[in-house]
Design a protein around this motif. Sequence first.
Motif, short mmCIF file in Angstrom:
data_model
loop_
_atom_site.label_atom_id
_atom_site.label_comp_id
_atom_site.label_asym_id
_atom_site.label_seq_id
_atom_site.Cartn_x
_atom_site.Cartn_y
_atom_site.Cartn_z
N ILE A 147 -8.96 3.51 -2.31
CA ILE A 147 -7.53 3.79 -2.51
C ILE A 147 -6.74 2.49 -2.38
O ILE A 147 -6.94 1.74 -1.43
CB ILE A 147 -7.01 4.77 -1.43
N SER A 148 -5.86 2.24 -3.36
CA SER A 148 -5.05 1.02 -3.29
C SER A 148 -3.65 1.31 -2.79
O SER A 148 -3.02 0.46 -2.18
CB SER A 148 -4.96 0.37 -4.67
N THR A 164 0.82 -1.22 0.00
CA THR A 164 0.00 0.00 0.00
C THR A 164 0.86 1.27 0.00
O THR A 164 0.35 2.36 -0.24
CB THR A 164 -0.94 0.02 1.22
N GLU A 193 -4.55 0.48 -12.24
CA GLU A 193 -4.02 1.03 -10.98
C GLU A 193 -2.51 0.86 -10.92
O GLU A 193 -1.79 1.76 -10.47
CB GLU A 193 -4.66 0.31 -9.79
N GLY A 245 -6.19 4.92 -6.76
CA GLY A 245 -7.26 3.97 -6.46
C GLY A 245 -8.40 4.08 -7.45
O GLY A 245 -8.86 5.18 -7.75
#
Length: 421
Positions: free
Chosen positions: A260-261, A189, A208, A353
């Motif tokens: 959100i990634s 992350t 992404e 994200g």
Amino acid sequence: MAQPEPQAAPGRVLVMKFGGTSVADADKIRRVAARLVAAHLAGRRVVGVVSAMGHTTDGLVELAEQVSPRPHPREMDMLLSTGERITAALCAMAINDLGHHAVSLTGSQAGIVTDTVHTKAKIVEIRPRRISEALERGDIVLVAGFQGVSTAYDVTTLGRGGSDTTAVALAAALDGDCEIYTDVDGVFTADPRIVPTARKLRSVSPMEMLEMAGAGARVLQLRAVEFGRNHGVPIHVRSTFSDADGTWIREDGGMEDAIISGITHTTDEAYVTLTDVPDEPGTAASIFNAVAAAHINVDTIIQNAVTHGDADITFSVPIDDLELMTDTIEGLCADLGLHWRVIRDVAKVSMVGAGMKSNPGVAARMFQVLADRQINVRMIATSPIKVSCVIDRTKVGDAVTALHDAFRAELEVSADGAVGV
Ligand code: ADP
Ligand code: ASP
Ligand code: MG
């Protein structure tokens, strides 16, 4: 929410790429050799793509700069390509000692044909005949990563981190699977070396991952992600030092409910600001045509809102291309009557994200978190799934950590159990 892993068909080609830390010394090379043999014994047709040992490439760049202040790009490629060749040959030797047949190939021998842009060549074609023949014989094939041969028959390299691209491109050409072995457990992350509480992502969509790689998550080279997406190659990023599952980059990889990634950062960019840009059609085209002709990859471009009169244009430049940019811009500014300055003491922090598209307010929260830390935002750029802020370089670690803390709940959605390095 565990997802089923793609099943490997027996005898299918498996491309396994090992980065610099994974092959840093003789012992590690022997361990990589054993891992390649294990895949071979499990029935796969194995292609190993290897990087230069440890910091060899950095050492070669420094050496070149000691010999010549501005090394000739063609000769730079001749020099840099040697690092990966050393590893490929050593690894093949270790496999032979384990009682299996291995053959090492340079990028050129492996049939990787590129354009003629030295030090950041693009692959234009792969002619994998020699690899296929060796695999048919039952050999394990070692390919020196990060390099090819140009359409003008010169040795080229694919840009820093380019062995990732070699691996994905070979997996596409050989209709195989692709595993990227590295010194962390997968894609996290945030950079786990900066944020110890960063979590490993189970899977990420190519879109992404493109944004993350473009915004500084150097765990995968941007071009490798592009190649994988364009050719439908799923990529498994995993650790060299464990058998644990890593992160899958594949089309169904995005988490629907993940806003959100990841949070990424880069300190590898400088910014060029052009002032007094005439408010006339065609000026921006002349500027960026000249920049493109010099093969400089510009990422962010910001032009101020022109209500009347002249404008300012600011754009990012990879630090490594700054000298080339200076040469390009000097002539251009003289011709067009512009002024310019370079901003170097900055970093870019980004939040990526897919769910941002349908969740407004991420940018506002990001600015607030930075403001609470007294971090001044000097520039902002967005895409539908990314918000980037350019800030003082000295504040970058603080910014990434603060954002990771503030968005912890959102980031948890896409993460699996693993924490830190
Ligand atoms: P290799 O030599 O195996 O190609 P790299 O150094 O190119 O390895 O890439 C791995 C490094 O990428 C990690 O050690 C880590 O510090 C860095 N990195 C940056 N962002 C991320 C991220 N979001 N997830 C995982 N690693 C990251
Ligand atoms: N050895 C090259 C580099 O350090 C390529 C790679 O490792 O992928 O950038
Ligand atoms: Mg790398």
